[in-house]
Design a protein around this motif. Structure first.
Motif, short mmCIF file in Angstrom:
data_model
loop_
_atom_site.label_atom_id
_atom_site.label_comp_id
_atom_site.label_asym_id
_atom_site.label_seq_id
_atom_site.Cartn_x
_atom_site.Cartn_y
_atom_site.Cartn_z
N GLY A 295 0.81 -1.22 0.00
CA GLY A 295 0.00 0.00 0.00
C GLY A 295 0.85 1.27 0.00
O GLY A 295 0.70 2.13 -0.88
N PRO A 296 1.79 1.41 0.94
CA PRO A 296 2.63 2.61 0.96
C PRO A 296 3.53 2.71 -0.27
O PRO A 296 3.82 3.81 -0.75
N VAL A 297 3.97 1.56 -0.79
CA VAL A 297 4.86 1.57 -1.96
C VAL A 297 4.10 2.05 -3.19
O VAL A 297 4.63 2.84 -4.00
N ASN A 298 2.87 1.61 -3.35
CA ASN A 298 2.07 2.06 -4.49
C ASN A 298 1.85 3.57 -4.44
O ASN A 298 1.89 4.25 -5.48
N ARG A 299 1.60 4.09 -3.25
CA ARG A 299 1.42 5.54 -3.13
C ARG A 299 2.71 6.28 -3.50
O ARG A 299 2.67 7.33 -4.15
N GLU B 237 -1.56 12.58 -8.59
CA GLU B 237 -1.30 11.33 -7.88
C GLU B 237 -2.52 10.43 -7.72
O GLU B 237 -2.46 9.23 -8.01
N PRO B 238 -3.68 10.95 -7.26
CA PRO B 238 -4.85 10.07 -7.14
C PRO B 238 -5.29 9.47 -8.47
O PRO B 238 -5.71 8.31 -8.52
N VAL C 296 -8.49 6.51 -1.75
CA VAL C 296 -9.10 6.78 -0.45
C VAL C 296 -9.00 5.57 0.47
O VAL C 296 -8.45 5.64 1.57
N SER C 297 -9.51 4.42 0.02
CA SER C 297 -9.54 3.23 0.86
C SER C 297 -8.19 2.51 0.90
O SER C 297 -7.90 1.77 1.85
N GLY C 298 -7.39 2.70 -0.14
CA GLY C 298 -6.12 1.98 -0.23
C GLY C 298 -6.26 0.58 -0.78
O GLY C 298 -5.27 -0.14 -0.92
#
Length: 246
Positions: free
Chosen positions: A32-36, A50-51, A62-64
């Motif tokens: 999750g953090p890596v994808n962001r 980014e979104p 939003v939900s991840g």
């Protein structure tokens, strides 16, 4: 456990080829953090972009939650880069691919394993199984993960998208595993969390296609292409309870 495999098929399995992300590693916790961060890199300073990039690659900003069989869930760095550029990233595909590969290697430091991988692999090795890892990640990242979790010496084969065996869902990674171990595809269980893994197993003629639910897939998305669906990889110990003759 949902099964579509006979006891004869199970008893014939002598090698297990694991996907990495969502199979050996919990997907959301690890990626999750890596994808962001991947979207942040691809957006090149445009926070409003980014979104949009996250959504295009398969993650709800939003939900991840990451969609099953999306680019983030199943793609390699080059495929993800192409998708992000198509969705608006101003970077060149080659440059972004390199940046993502570097990010994914760094990400191994923050990976969260599904279980005690060293203990699981030791138990499977004691039962006579050959073990491999086949991922859409790059080979260096896979090796770093295997070192971090203490399993590198128990792995007989490693293949990433850049290892020369082709990419999922092509059959090359399974065929490479067979070449490295002396097994036939019918003796191999392919274990993964998305349909790229199951389709690769089918393309190679793998003896067993085992889906797990620790990634982005669900019983609904995986049932058609898999032979068995487990909650997680620890279920393999019950699936293969007997020590093999070696």
């Amino acid at each position: 456990m949902e099964a579509k495999a006979s006891q004869d098929v199970l008893e014939n399995i002598a090698g297990i080829l694991f996907d990495k992300d969502g199979t050996l590693l919990l997907y959301d916790e690890s990626w999750g953090p890596v994808n962001r961060e991947a979207a942040r890199i691809a957006a090149a300073g445009d926070a409003d972009l980014e979104p949009q990039l996250l959504f295009a690659a398969g993650m709800d900003p939003v939900s991840g939650h990451t969609r099953a069989d999306s680019l983030f869930a199943a793609g390699n760095a080059a495929e993800i880069a192409e998708g992000l550029v198509a969705a608006g990233s101003p970077l060149a595909v080659g440059e972004l691919t390199q940046l993502l590969d570097e990010l994914f290697v760094r990400a191994t430091e923050f990976s969260v394993a599904v279980t005690d991988l060293a203990a699981l692999f030791a138990s499977l090795k004691a039962r006579g199984f050959k073990i491999g890892i086949a991922s859409s990640d790059n080979e260096q990242s896979i090796r770093q993960t295997a070192i971090r979790f203490g399993i590198i010496d128990m792995v007989d084969f490693i293949a990433g998208y850049d290892s020369g065996h082709g990419v999922k869902p092509e059959p090359g990674m399974i065929l490479g595993f067979c070449q490295a171990t002396g097994l036939q595809p019918s003796q191999v269980a392919m274990v993964g969390d998305n349909n790229h893994d199951m389709h690769m197993g089918a393309a190679a003629g793998a003896g067993l296609k085992v889906a797990v639910l620790t990634g982005t897939g669900s019983r609904e998305t995986l049932s058609a292409a898999s032979d068995i669906c487990l909650d997680d990889i620890t279920g393999l110990l019950s699936l293969f309870p007997q020590k093999l003759a070696v």
